[in-house]
Design a protein around this motif. Structure first.
Motif, PDB file in Angstrom:
ATOM      1  N   PHE A   1       0.863  -1.177   0.000  1.00 46.61           N
ATOM      2  CA  PHE A   1       0.000   0.000   0.000  1.00 46.61           C
ATOM      3  C   PHE A   1       0.900   1.227   0.000  1.00 46.61           C
ATOM      4  CE2 PHE A   1       0.864  -0.780   4.430  1.00 46.61           C
ATOM      5  CZ  PHE A   1       0.842   0.442   5.069  1.00 46.61           C
ATOM      6  N   GLU A   2       0.308   2.386  -0.136  1.00 46.79           N
ATOM      7  CA  GLU A   2       1.059   3.639  -0.220  1.00 46.79           C
ATOM      8  C   GLU A   2       0.527   4.618   0.812  1.00 46.79           C
ATOM      9  OE1 GLU A   2       1.198   7.119  -3.514  1.00 46.79           O
ATOM     10  OE2 GLU A   2       1.606   5.112  -4.297  1.00 46.79           O
ATOM     11  N   VAL A   3       1.431   5.404   1.405  1.00 49.45           N
ATOM     12  CA  VAL A   3       1.027   6.455   2.345  1.00 49.45           C
ATOM     13  C   VAL A   3       1.615   7.787   1.895  1.00 49.45           C
ATOM     14  CG1 VAL A   3       0.732   4.975   4.363  1.00 49.45           C
ATOM     15  CG2 VAL A   3       2.956   6.000   3.917  1.00 49.45           C
ATOM     16  N   THR A   4       0.924   8.854   2.251  1.00 47.50           N
ATOM     17  CA  THR A   4       1.374  10.222   1.998  1.00 47.50           C
ATOM     18  C   THR A   4       1.401  10.949   3.332  1.00 47.50           C
ATOM     19  OG1 THR A   4       0.408  10.227  -0.217  1.00 47.50           O
ATOM     20  CG2 THR A   4       0.855  12.373   0.765  1.00 47.50           C
ATOM     21  N   LEU A   5       2.459  11.693   3.587  1.00 50.64           N
ATOM     22  CA  LEU A   5       2.635  12.406   4.844  1.00 50.64           C
ATOM     23  C   LEU A   5       1.394  13.213   5.198  1.00 50.64           C
ATOM     24  CD1 LEU A   5       4.530  13.262   7.180  1.00 50.64           C
ATOM     25  CD2 LEU A   5       5.361  15.083   5.686  1.00 50.64           C
ATOM     26  N   GLY A   6       0.859  12.950   6.405  1.00 50.55           N
ATOM     27  CA  GLY A   6      -0.261  13.713   6.930  1.00 50.55           C
ATOM     28  C   GLY A   6      -1.637  13.290   6.451  1.00 50.55           C
ATOM     29  N   LYS A   7      -1.729  12.303   5.550  1.00 56.00           N
ATOM     30  CA  LYS A   7      -3.026  11.891   5.017  1.00 56.00           C
ATOM     31  C   LYS A   7      -3.356  10.471   5.469  1.00 56.00           C
ATOM     32  CE  LYS A   7      -2.932  14.834   0.982  1.00 56.00           C
ATOM     33  NZ  LYS A   7      -3.190  14.942  -0.439  1.00 56.00           N
ATOM     34  N   PRO A   8      -4.491  10.283   6.170  1.00 60.36           N
ATOM     35  CA  PRO A   8      -4.887   8.934   6.587  1.00 60.36           C
ATOM     36  C   PRO A   8      -5.127   8.036   5.371  1.00 60.36           C
ATOM     37  CG  PRO A   8      -6.175  10.604   7.727  1.00 60.36           C
ATOM     38  CD  PRO A   8      -5.418  11.306   6.634  1.00 60.36           C
ATOM     39  N   THR A   9      -4.676   6.792   5.484  1.00 59.59           N
ATOM     40  CA  THR A   9      -4.834   5.790   4.429  1.00 59.59           C
ATOM     41  C   THR A   9      -5.565   4.592   5.014  1.00 59.59           C
ATOM     42  OG1 THR A   9      -2.768   6.476   3.373  1.00 59.59           O
ATOM     43  CG2 THR A   9      -3.576   4.290   2.822  1.00 59.59           C
ATOM     44  N   HIS A  10      -6.607   4.119   4.337  1.00 61.69           N
ATOM     45  CA  HIS A  10      -7.369   2.963   4.819  1.00 61.69           C
ATOM     46  C   HIS A  10      -6.461   1.735   4.884  1.00 61.69           C
ATOM     47  CE1 HIS A  10     -10.731   0.374   5.615  1.00 61.69           C
ATOM     48  NE2 HIS A  10     -10.308  -0.425   4.660  1.00 61.69           N
ATOM     49  N   LEU A  11      -6.507   1.042   6.029  1.00 60.90           N
ATOM     50  CA  LEU A  11      -5.740  -0.184   6.216  1.00 60.90           C
ATOM     51  C   LEU A  11      -6.449  -1.029   7.258  1.00 60.90           C
ATOM     52  CD1 LEU A  11      -3.013  -1.645   5.486  1.00 60.90           C
ATOM     53  CD2 LEU A  11      -2.118  -0.652   7.586  1.00 60.90           C
ATOM     54  N   ALA A  12      -6.641  -2.297   6.956  1.00 58.80           N
ATOM     55  CA  ALA A  12      -7.317  -3.234   7.856  1.00 58.80           C
ATOM     56  C   ALA A  12      -8.686  -2.662   8.239  1.00 58.80           C
ATOM     57  CB  ALA A  12      -6.453  -3.527   9.068  1.00 58.80           C
ATOM     58  N   ASP A  13      -8.935  -2.503   9.542  1.00 55.52           N
ATOM     59  CA  ASP A  13     -10.230  -1.990   9.997  1.00 55.52           C
ATOM     60  C   ASP A  13     -10.143  -0.535  10.438  1.00 55.52           C
ATOM     61  OD1 ASP A  13      -8.708  -2.304  12.268  1.00 55.52           O
ATOM     62  OD2 ASP A  13     -10.322  -3.171  13.478  1.00 55.52           O
ATOM     63  N   GLY A  14      -9.165   0.197   9.910  1.00 51.45           N
ATOM     64  CA  GLY A  14      -9.003   1.589  10.306  1.00 51.45           C
ATOM     65  C   GLY A  14      -8.176   2.367   9.306  1.00 51.45           C
ATOM     66  N   THR A  15      -7.414   3.332   9.820  1.00 50.31           N
ATOM     67  CA  THR A  15      -6.551   4.141   8.958  1.00 50.31           C
ATOM     68  C   THR A  15      -5.165   4.244   9.582  1.00 50.31           C
ATOM     69  OG1 THR A  15      -7.225   6.216  10.014  1.00 50.31           O
ATOM     70  CG2 THR A  15      -8.443   5.542   8.021  1.00 50.31           C
ATOM     71  N   ILE A  16      -4.160   4.344   8.719  1.00 55.58           N
ATOM     72  CA  ILE A  16      -2.787   4.571   9.157  1.00 55.58           C
ATOM     73  C   ILE A  16      -2.346   5.916   8.579  1.00 55.58           C
ATOM     74  CG2 ILE A  16      -1.727   3.317   7.219  1.00 55.58           C
ATOM     75  CD1 ILE A  16       0.372   2.332   9.373  1.00 55.58           C
ATOM     76  N   THR A  17      -1.609   6.665   9.384  1.00 56.43           N
ATOM     77  CA  THR A  17      -1.136   7.975   8.955  1.00 56.43           C
ATOM     78  C   THR A  17       0.371   8.057   9.146  1.00 56.43           C
ATOM     79  OG1 THR A  17      -3.231   8.979   9.641  1.00 56.43           O
ATOM     80  CG2 THR A  17      -1.388  10.470   9.282  1.00 56.43           C
ATOM     81  N   LEU A  18       1.058   8.492   8.095  1.00 50.73           N
ATOM     82  CA  LEU A  18       2.472   8.833   8.203  1.00 50.73           C
ATOM     83  C   LEU A  18       2.499  10.218   8.844  1.00 50.73           C
ATOM     84  CD1 LEU A  18       5.520   8.616   7.612  1.00 50.73           C
ATOM     85  CD2 LEU A  18       5.027   9.365   5.268  1.00 50.73           C
ATOM     86  N   GLU A  19       2.926  10.285  10.123  1.00 49.51           N
ATOM     87  CA  GLU A  19       2.850  11.542  10.866  1.00 49.51           C
ATOM     88  C   GLU A  19       4.078  12.411  10.737  1.00 49.51           C
ATOM     89  OE1 GLU A  19       1.695  10.319  14.888  1.00 49.51           O
ATOM     90  OE2 GLU A  19      -0.275  11.128  14.359  1.00 49.51           O
ATOM     91  N   SER A  20       5.251  11.805  10.594  1.00 46.70           N
ATOM     92  CA  SER A  20       6.454  12.633  10.478  1.00 46.70           C
ATOM     93  C   SER A  20       7.544  11.898   9.717  1.00 46.70           C
ATOM     94  CB  SER A  20       6.974  13.062  11.852  1.00 46.70           C
ATOM     95  OG  SER A  20       7.470  11.957  12.567  1.00 46.70           O
TER      96      SER A  20
END
Length: 116
Positions: free
Chosen positions: A71-90
Motif C-alpha cells: 500500500f502507499e502512504v502520503t505524509l499527513g493523510k490517513p490511508t485505509h488499512l485493515a479496519d481503520g486508517t494509518i497515517t504517516l505523521e512525520s
C-alpha cells in the motif's frame, strides 16, 4: 538426562516511531514496513518555498497469516488499512538545501486508528 528445549526469543517489534526503511514495526495493531521512497518534495528547512511539498512511501502490511500486502502512504493523510486508517505523521531528517538525504538516514513515524 533431561533434554532442554531452546526457543529462539524474538525481539519485540518496535512501535511506529522512528522506523527505518526495511524495518518492520507494530503500529497499534498492524505490522507495517516502509520499503521505498516514492517522493520527497518537501521544502528544505533553510529555503523559502511556495509549496510545502509532500512525502510518499511504498509500504507493506504484514497480515496475520504472513501475507504481504503493498500500500502507499502520503505524509499527513490517513490511508485505509485493515479496519481503520494509518497515517504517516512525520519524516526525519528535515530536508536541507545543498544535499540529498541518504535512504538509510530516513526515519518515519506512523499512527494507526483502528475501527470498531
Amino acid at each position: 538426562m533431561s533434554a532442554c528445549a531452546t526457543t529462539r526469543e524474538q525481539a519485540p517489534l518496535p512501535d511506529g516511531r522512528d522506523v527505518a526503511f526495511g524495518q518492520r514495526a507494530y503500529v497499534d495493531g498492524p505490522i507495517v514496513q516502509p520499503v521505498k521512497l516514492l517522493e520527497d518534495s518537501r521544502c528544505p528547512m533553510n529555503a523559502r518555498c511556495v509549496w510545502a511539498g509532500r512525502v510518499r512511501l511504498q509500504m507493506v502490511w504484514i497480515r496475520g497469516n504472513g501475507e504481504k500486502q503493498p500500500f502507499e502512504v502520503t505524509l499527513g493523510k490517513p490511508t485505509h488499512l485493515a479496519d481503520g486508517t494509518i497515517t504517516l505523521e512525520s519524516v526525519r531528517p528535515a530536508k536541507r538545501t545543498g544535499g540529498a538525504i541518504r535512504s538509510e538516514d530516513y526515519r518515519f513515524s506512523f499512527r494507526f486508528m483502528g475501527g470498531l
